[in-house]
Motif scaffolding. Sequence first.
Motif, PDB file in Angstrom:
ATOM      1  N   MET A 153       1.848  -1.499   7.858  1.00  0.00           N
ATOM      2  CA  MET A 153       1.117  -2.558   7.565  1.00  0.00           C
ATOM      3  C   MET A 153       1.255  -2.909   6.166  1.00  0.00           C
ATOM      4  O   MET A 153       1.578  -1.955   5.196  1.00  0.00           O
ATOM      5  CB  MET A 153      -0.222  -2.597   7.977  1.00  0.00           C
ATOM      6  CG  MET A 153      -0.392  -2.209   9.494  1.00  0.00           C
ATOM      7  SD  MET A 153      -2.163  -2.014   9.974  1.00  0.00           S
ATOM      8  CE  MET A 153      -2.720  -3.791   9.970  1.00  0.00           C
ATOM      9  N   VAL A 154       0.878  -4.176   5.485  1.00  0.00           N
ATOM     10  CA  VAL A 154       1.152  -4.435   4.109  1.00  0.00           C
ATOM     11  C   VAL A 154      -0.096  -5.298   3.796  1.00  0.00           C
ATOM     12  O   VAL A 154      -0.629  -6.229   4.814  1.00  0.00           O
ATOM     13  CB  VAL A 154       2.151  -5.040   3.682  1.00  0.00           C
ATOM     14  CG1 VAL A 154       2.665  -6.350   4.577  1.00  0.00           C
ATOM     15  CG2 VAL A 154       2.552  -5.170   2.415  1.00  0.00           C
ATOM     16  N   LYS A 155      -0.547  -5.365   2.645  1.00  0.00           N
ATOM     17  CA  LYS A 155      -1.434  -6.247   2.491  1.00  0.00           C
ATOM     18  C   LYS A 155      -1.238  -6.796   0.723  1.00  0.00           C
ATOM     19  O   LYS A 155      -0.924  -5.941  -0.155  1.00  0.00           O
ATOM     20  CB  LYS A 155      -3.026  -5.975   2.354  1.00  0.00           C
ATOM     21  CG  LYS A 155      -3.976  -7.153   2.156  1.00  0.00           C
ATOM     22  CD  LYS A 155      -5.399  -6.508   2.842  1.00  0.00           C
ATOM     23  CE  LYS A 155      -6.253  -7.651   3.067  1.00  0.00           C
ATOM     24  NZ  LYS A 155      -7.512  -7.515   3.660  1.00  0.00           N
ATOM     25  N   PHE A 156      -1.069  -8.229   0.476  1.00  0.00           N
ATOM     26  CA  PHE A 156      -0.434  -8.585  -0.828  1.00  0.00           C
ATOM     27  C   PHE A 156      -1.374  -8.933  -1.578  1.00  0.00           C
ATOM     28  O   PHE A 156      -3.013  -9.311  -1.066  1.00  0.00           O
ATOM     29  CB  PHE A 156       0.239  -9.935  -0.546  1.00  0.00           C
ATOM     30  CG  PHE A 156       1.663  -9.743   0.291  1.00  0.00           C
ATOM     31  CD1 PHE A 156       2.706  -9.128  -0.319  1.00  0.00           C
ATOM     32  CD2 PHE A 156       1.816 -10.042   1.689  1.00  0.00           C
ATOM     33  CE1 PHE A 156       3.871  -8.828   0.439  1.00  0.00           C
ATOM     34  CE2 PHE A 156       2.873  -9.604   2.371  1.00  0.00           C
ATOM     35  CZ  PHE A 156       4.063  -9.079   1.683  1.00  0.00           C
ATOM     36  N   ALA A 157      -1.292  -8.948  -3.047  1.00  0.00           N
ATOM     37  CA  ALA A 157      -2.155  -9.201  -3.976  1.00  0.00           C
ATOM     38  C   ALA A 157      -1.595  -9.667  -5.188  1.00  0.00           C
ATOM     39  O   ALA A 157      -0.571 -10.142  -4.920  1.00  0.00           O
ATOM     40  CB  ALA A 157      -3.099  -7.906  -4.218  1.00  0.00           C
ATOM     41  N   LYS A 158      -2.150  -9.706  -6.351  1.00  0.00           N
ATOM     42  CA  LYS A 158      -1.442 -10.192  -7.348  1.00  0.00           C
ATOM     43  C   LYS A 158      -0.907  -9.567  -8.336  1.00  0.00           C
ATOM     44  O   LYS A 158      -0.315  -9.805  -9.369  1.00  0.00           O
ATOM     45  CB  LYS A 158      -2.404 -11.245  -7.992  1.00  0.00           C
ATOM     46  CG  LYS A 158      -2.537 -12.572  -7.316  1.00  0.00           C
ATOM     47  CD  LYS A 158      -1.232 -13.309  -7.312  1.00  0.00           C
ATOM     48  CE  LYS A 158      -1.139 -14.468  -6.297  1.00  0.00           C
ATOM     49  NZ  LYS A 158       0.330 -14.695  -5.934  1.00  0.00           N
ATOM     50  N   ASN A 159      -1.618  -8.310  -8.535  1.00  0.00           N
ATOM     51  CA  ASN A 159      -0.871  -7.203  -9.670  1.00  0.00           C
ATOM     52  C   ASN A 159      -1.186  -5.911  -9.200  1.00  0.00           C
ATOM     53  O   ASN A 159      -1.883  -5.404  -8.199  1.00  0.00           O
ATOM     54  CB  ASN A 159      -1.940  -7.515 -11.135  1.00  0.00           C
ATOM     55  CG  ASN A 159      -3.224  -7.072 -10.659  1.00  0.00           C
ATOM     56  OD1 ASN A 159      -3.651  -5.842 -10.426  1.00  0.00           O
ATOM     57  ND2 ASN A 159      -4.125  -8.202 -10.651  1.00  0.00           N
ATOM     58  N   GLY A 160      -0.446  -4.935  -9.837  1.00  0.00           N
ATOM     59  CA  GLY A 160      -0.239  -3.545  -9.343  1.00  0.00           C
ATOM     60  C   GLY A 160      -1.449  -2.859  -9.725  1.00  0.00           C
ATOM     61  O   GLY A 160      -1.539  -1.898  -8.624  1.00  0.00           O
ATOM     62  N   SER A 161      -2.107  -3.134 -10.684  1.00  0.00           N
ATOM     63  CA  SER A 161      -3.422  -2.446 -10.550  1.00  0.00           C
ATOM     64  C   SER A 161      -4.563  -2.518  -9.576  1.00  0.00           C
ATOM     65  O   SER A 161      -4.842  -1.552  -8.919  1.00  0.00           O
ATOM     66  CB  SER A 161      -4.362  -2.808 -11.790  1.00  0.00           C
ATOM     67  OG  SER A 161      -3.488  -2.334 -13.029  1.00  0.00           O
ATOM     68  N   ASP A 162      -4.506  -3.752  -9.011  1.00  0.00           N
ATOM     69  CA  ASP A 162      -5.433  -3.966  -7.775  1.00  0.00           C
ATOM     70  C   ASP A 162      -4.717  -3.255  -6.497  1.00  0.00           C
ATOM     71  O   ASP A 162      -5.672  -2.358  -5.795  1.00  0.00           O
ATOM     72  CB  ASP A 162      -5.447  -5.487  -7.545  1.00  0.00           C
ATOM     73  CG  ASP A 162      -6.252  -6.156  -8.562  1.00  0.00           C
ATOM     74  OD1 ASP A 162      -6.911  -5.729  -9.283  1.00  0.00           O
ATOM     75  OD2 ASP A 162      -6.254  -7.354  -8.402  1.00  0.00           O
ATOM     76  N   VAL A 163      -3.683  -3.052  -6.177  1.00  0.00           N
ATOM     77  CA  VAL A 163      -3.123  -2.412  -5.057  1.00  0.00           C
ATOM     78  C   VAL A 163      -3.235  -0.903  -5.110  1.00  0.00           C
ATOM     79  O   VAL A 163      -3.497  -0.212  -4.344  1.00  0.00           O
ATOM     80  CB  VAL A 163      -1.658  -2.869  -4.503  1.00  0.00           C
ATOM     81  CG1 VAL A 163      -1.727  -4.371  -3.964  1.00  0.00           C
ATOM     82  CG2 VAL A 163      -0.637  -2.575  -5.836  1.00  0.00           C
ATOM     83  N   THR A 164      -2.998  -0.415  -6.406  1.00  0.00           N
ATOM     84  CA  THR A 164      -3.170   1.019  -6.422  1.00  0.00           C
ATOM     85  C   THR A 164      -4.544   1.340  -6.579  1.00  0.00           C
ATOM     86  O   THR A 164      -4.970   2.520  -6.107  1.00  0.00           O
ATOM     87  CB  THR A 164      -2.618   1.307  -7.847  1.00  0.00           C
ATOM     88  OG1 THR A 164      -1.259   0.706  -8.114  1.00  0.00           O
ATOM     89  CG2 THR A 164      -2.401   3.065  -8.137  1.00  0.00           C
ATOM     90  N   THR A 165      -5.448   0.750  -6.956  1.00  0.00           N
ATOM     91  CA  THR A 165      -6.948   1.080  -6.876  1.00  0.00           C
ATOM     92  C   THR A 165      -7.241   1.099  -5.462  1.00  0.00           C
ATOM     93  O   THR A 165      -8.110   1.758  -4.835  1.00  0.00           O
ATOM     94  CB  THR A 165      -7.889   0.127  -7.831  1.00  0.00           C
ATOM     95  OG1 THR A 165      -7.468   0.384  -9.316  1.00  0.00           O
ATOM     96  CG2 THR A 165      -9.192   0.320  -7.347  1.00  0.00           C
ATOM     97  N   ALA A 166      -6.806  -0.069  -4.675  1.00  0.00           N
ATOM     98  CA  ALA A 166      -7.018  -0.111  -3.228  1.00  0.00           C
ATOM     99  C   ALA A 166      -6.684   1.024  -2.439  1.00  0.00           C
ATOM    100  O   ALA A 166      -7.186   1.522  -1.725  1.00  0.00           O
ATOM    101  CB  ALA A 166      -6.470  -1.417  -2.604  1.00  0.00           C
ATOM    102  N   ALA A 167      -5.323   1.612  -3.159  1.00  0.00           N
ATOM    103  CA  ALA A 167      -4.897   2.859  -2.291  1.00  0.00           C
ATOM    104  C   ALA A 167      -5.767   3.631  -2.244  1.00  0.00           C
ATOM    105  O   ALA A 167      -5.868   4.787  -1.759  1.00  0.00           O
ATOM    106  CB  ALA A 167      -3.501   3.094  -2.750  1.00  0.00           C
ATOM    107  N   VAL A 168      -6.315   3.981  -3.763  1.00  0.00           N
ATOM    108  CA  VAL A 168      -7.268   5.094  -4.139  1.00  0.00           C
ATOM    109  C   VAL A 168      -8.498   5.139  -3.405  1.00  0.00           C
ATOM    110  O   VAL A 168      -9.046   6.051  -2.594  1.00  0.00           O
ATOM    111  CB  VAL A 168      -7.840   5.180  -5.480  1.00  0.00           C
ATOM    112  CG1 VAL A 168      -8.850   6.127  -5.866  1.00  0.00           C
ATOM    113  CG2 VAL A 168      -6.428   5.617  -6.224  1.00  0.00           C
ATOM    114  N   ARG A 169      -9.175   3.993  -3.241  1.00  0.00           N
ATOM    115  CA  ARG A 169     -10.322   3.556  -2.252  1.00  0.00           C
ATOM    116  C   ARG A 169     -10.031   4.032  -0.943  1.00  0.00           C
ATOM    117  O   ARG A 169     -10.975   4.682  -0.223  1.00  0.00           O
ATOM    118  CB  ARG A 169     -10.884   1.987  -2.497  1.00  0.00           C
ATOM    119  CG  ARG A 169     -12.109   1.908  -1.929  1.00  0.00           C
ATOM    120  CD  ARG A 169     -12.481   0.423  -2.104  1.00  0.00           C
ATOM    121  NE  ARG A 169     -12.189  -0.338  -3.293  1.00  0.00           N
ATOM    122  CZ  ARG A 169     -11.524  -1.049  -3.733  1.00  0.00           C
ATOM    123  NH1 ARG A 169     -10.756  -1.789  -2.876  1.00  0.00           N
ATOM    124  NH2 ARG A 169     -11.637  -1.372  -5.111  1.00  0.00           N
TER     125      ARG A 169
END
Length: 481
Positions: free
Chosen positions: A136-152
């Motif tokens: 599965m994938v979820k799109f966003a706008k910048n790398g920081s947001d998706v990396t923080t989402a991975a941590v959460r």
Amino acid sequence: MTQLAQHASQPDQMQPDPTQPGEPVRSFERSTAAQARLHRLVPGGAHTYARGADQYPEGMAPVLARGAGAHVWDVDGNEYVEYGMGLRSVTLGHGFRPVVDAVTAAIADGVSFSRPSRWELEAAEAFCAQVPGADMVKFAKNGSDVTTAAVRLARAATGRDLVAVCADHPFFSTDDWFIGTTPMDAGIPRAISDLTVRFPYGDLAAVEALLAAHEGRVAAVVLEAATAHASPPPGYLEGLRALCDRTGTVLVFDEIITGMRWSAGGAQTVYGVVPDLSTWGKALGNGFAVSALAGRRELMELGGLATDARRVFLLSTTHGAETAGLAAWLAVHREYAASDVPGAMATQGERLRAGVQQAVDAAGLTGWVTVSGHPACLVFGTRDHAGAPSQAYRTLFLAELLRRGVLAQSFVISAAHTDADVDRTVEAVAGALPVYAAALDAGGTEGFLVGRPVAPALRERAAPRRVRQTPDDGQALGGTS
């Protein structure tokens, strides 16, 4: 690569400076004035620290007006062969027509809607087909947001609070959990930064010891599978995979740089080790803003609706699914399917490496000026007369390249760089080296360098490149701290 070859622009012809044969006359007057205005309006004078004027020689920080292929033009009209390419986000070249045309067509029908668009479906299908670890994938706008989402997500899935990040990798996110580990940790409570622990790259035993020292508390191990400087030692990634499986830890690969440069499927494709989660950005949209969090279904669905567990606020952004970014990603995906873009970058990168090394060797500066790294992500190094890494000599090298029409914080290449671009760059390096050698012979850059040296982008204080501002006329002046 026909499209890329057609797209690459020809450099402008500039008049040589009669006082310095072969060197063009370059004024930075308008760029310097524009930079002063930026300092009055934008903290740091740029919207990314790596783009700041403190990363360039004083009085020689171009403010750019346009780009085409591997070339850019500043507001003074100076033309350059550019490296770094949008902080590694542009692999196909500036203004690459198939991407621009796809985005233009998409946004003509609307940019943002109140329900998912067909672009979201098509982009998700293409991404999950391309990346091995993407159920599965979820799109966003910048790398920081998706990396923080991975941590959460990892914390929610494991019920643990600590995150282990690779200490040898310079950047993962603008959010507190990571920035609290950097010198720019002002404003971040110690209680937050203490939740991030670090380990060295390539040392499996060190990770094992770290997890044992914090038994049952580490939610995720986060690292780049490979970097410009280092490839994984034999068995390292496989060992991490096994260790995370054994301890119930989520393995996260940061593919922000390696994704689309090492391979269309990222480093996980190259090295054959699939993480639980991976984060993507930069080159996905050839400069357009699009990033992605991908991973195993049982983890990703914790942010969805097919679960009875407590829901994770994974990624929910107004602009994450706007059509421009997703159309750009799909156009990049098609180009990568039609052409070996990573192969083209690797070929030109190796050609550049060989040319620069030959010029350095011929100048007798072997070891003082270096070029190293993955061929699609080359970096150069500069050393002083004592052989120590030097920001002052880096600044001198940058200045001499700028004078010769090469804008290069690094030698990160794109598939739009032609043989002529590489040859011109090698010629610029060869022209810069005699000045570098003279500074070495003199024992320092004094008398060769105008202004103060560049400084690390992430540092505790503005010094040594603090900017003085005069409130009366709105000008920003470089001055000593």
